[in-house]
Design an enzyme around this catalytic site. Structure first.
Site: not given
Ligand code: SDX
Length: 397
Positions: A277, A332
């Site tokens: 998140h 989720d």
């Molecule tokens: C919702 O914002 C809200 O409030 C949203 C929500 C709401 O109620 O409206 O809460 C609802 O959308 C919840 C989130 C649902 N999405 C997912 O479950 C999809 C999987 N999660 C991610 O893709 C990610 O965690 C995000 C998009 C939710 C947040 O990502 P960020 O803050 O943009 O962080 P990032 O993509 O820059 O990742 C930072 C690091 C990366 O690794 P490095 O490149 O630094 O090595 O963390 C890793 C990412 O690869 N990472 C994950 C991961 N989430 C982040 N690695 C594996 N699995 C994951 N789920």
């Protein structure tokens, strides 16, 4: 043109001075103030108008939350009954809205169908005007229309004929009975109501921000919802509700979790959907409540229970692997199991998220336009050629 964030920050300062802020993905950029929802991402705290989500989810109803968000206080009995009457008398949608849904192929994307049907409402609204006197009442009238549209997206995709929700003692019950063509139990209505409460708002995620950009131009509420729906659809946001459950389907049984995790997430470097998140760096408090709902709801449902067992094992592996990076289950991760146990197919999970979040979108739109309105227009830092001239055709490479 790979430009580092440091370089972009320096360029922004050079081009626009001290006031400029470059932040990739607008991380930590404040775009409005709000009295609606408070999140502490490091402590895993979520409050609606100061009341902890745990308390509202256990003691409140979606109808009381509608009143709390729009009018700033919990309704007394008379106010609550009046609100319920307004909801019950506004499930009807224009014929053009249903025609738009039912003219589309059954395998159309459900969120695209919701965008389409909401855009029809925008198209039929001749002279929408924002007004502090009418915005809240109009929002209350839109919320039941979203229930009718989500129910008919489901009905169309299931090959059923159009049906408008009938008045009942609860919004959740009216919605479920419009979907399933049967009386639902108090437990089913109660669980759906809790899911509506849990997904109702979350400050300014991508979908709310998209909608705020739309209404900041003084475009209408329906168009704001269309913009929010378009953003919600993506797998990084609302689309994760469906994507998380599809992981459980792909795994198929609890004894295959570890093999799948090692193959897909460790080796394949795929994101674990329903985890991570932008704000929460600990367990999402909503995920805890959805997990306990899934736990109790699947006791008597062996099919759904299998997915709950898969999810629990996956959660353990996910936290072991990613917990140290602040990546934990989000709302989720378990919600799909609750929806599955209620009888909804996977393709409906993001639409059910949208049904609930329509309240949060509208509440933030009204808070912004009525109290703190300004056109949202950010800048981009320029990294292109500084001084170029036109090149005649016969001199081009
Ligand atoms: C919702 O914002 C809200 O409030 C949203 C929500 C709401 O109620 O409206 O809460 C609802 O959308 C919840 C989130 C649902 N999405 C997912 O479950 C999809 C999987 N999660 C991610 O893709 C990610 O965690 C995000 C998009 C939710 C947040 O990502 P960020 O803050 O943009 O962080 P990032 O993509 O820059 O990742 C930072 C690091 C990366 O690794 P490095 O490149 O630094 O090595 O963390 C890793 C990412 O690869 N990472 C994950 C991961 N989430 C982040 N690695 C594996 N699995 C994951 N789920």
């Amino acid at each position: 043109m790979a430009t580092s964030e440091k370089q972009l920050e320096e360029l922004a300062l050079k081009q626009y001075g001290e006031k400029s802020v470059y932040s990739r993905g607008l991380e930590n950029v404040i775009i409005k103030y709000t009295a609606l929802t408070f999140i502490d991402g490091n402590k895993g705290i979520l409050k609606y108008r100061g009341i902890p989500i745990e308390e509202i989810a256990s003691k409140g109803t979606y109808e009381e939350l509608i009143y709390l968000f729009l009018y700033g206080k919990l309704p007394n009995r008379e106010e609550l009954n009046k609100l319920k009457d307004t909801l019950n008398s506004n499930y009807e949608v224009p014929k053009e809205v249903l025609d738009a849904i039912y003219m589309m192929p059954k395998d159309s994307d459900p969120i695209a169908l919701l965008e389409l049907s909401t855009a029809v409402l925008a198209g039929l609204e001749k002279d929408f005007k924002w007004s502090k006197d009418t915005d809240k009442q109009r929002a209350i009238e839109i919320i039941p229309k979203m229930a009718a549209m989500v129910a008919n997206v489901y009905r169309h995709k299931e090959g059923k004929s159009p049906k408008i929700p009938s008045p009942s003692d609860s919004y959740a019950r009216s919605f479920l009975e419009a979907c399933f063509d049967r009386k639902v139990t108090d437990e089913e209505a109660n669980v759906m109501d809790k899911a509506l409460v849990l997904y109702a708002d979350h400050e300014v995620p991508a979908s709310t921000t998209a909608g705020l950009v739309v209404v900041s131009t003084l475009s209408d509420m329906y168009s704001g919802i269309v913009g929010a729906l378009a953003a919600l659809k993506g797998p990084l946001h609302g689309g994760a509700a469906e994507a998380a459950f599809r992981q459980f389907l792909e795994i198929g049984s609890p004894d295959r979790v570890e093999e799948w995790f090692n193959e897909k997430i460790i080796k394949g470097k795929n994101r674990l959907m329903g985890f991570g998140h932008r704000v929460y760096k600990v367990y999402d408090p909503r995920a805890k409540i959805f997990k306990s709902l899934a736990e109790s709801l699947t006791q008597k449902n062996p099919d759904a229970r299998k997915y709950y067992e898969i999810a629990k094992k996956l959660e353990e592996l996910g936290i072991n692997q990613f917990g140290s990076k602040g990546i934990y289950p989000n709302t989720d991760f378990y919600s799909g199991i609750v929806y599955y146990a209620l009888g909804f197919p996977v393709y409906m999970y993001t639409a059910l998220f949208a049904l609930s979040r329509t309240l949060g979108w509208l509440a933030h739109f009204i808070e912004y336009v009525d109290e703190q309105h300004r056109l949202i227009r950010p800048r981009a830092v320029y990294v292109g050629p500084e001084n170029a001239s036109w090149i005649p055709m016969d001199q081009r490479s």
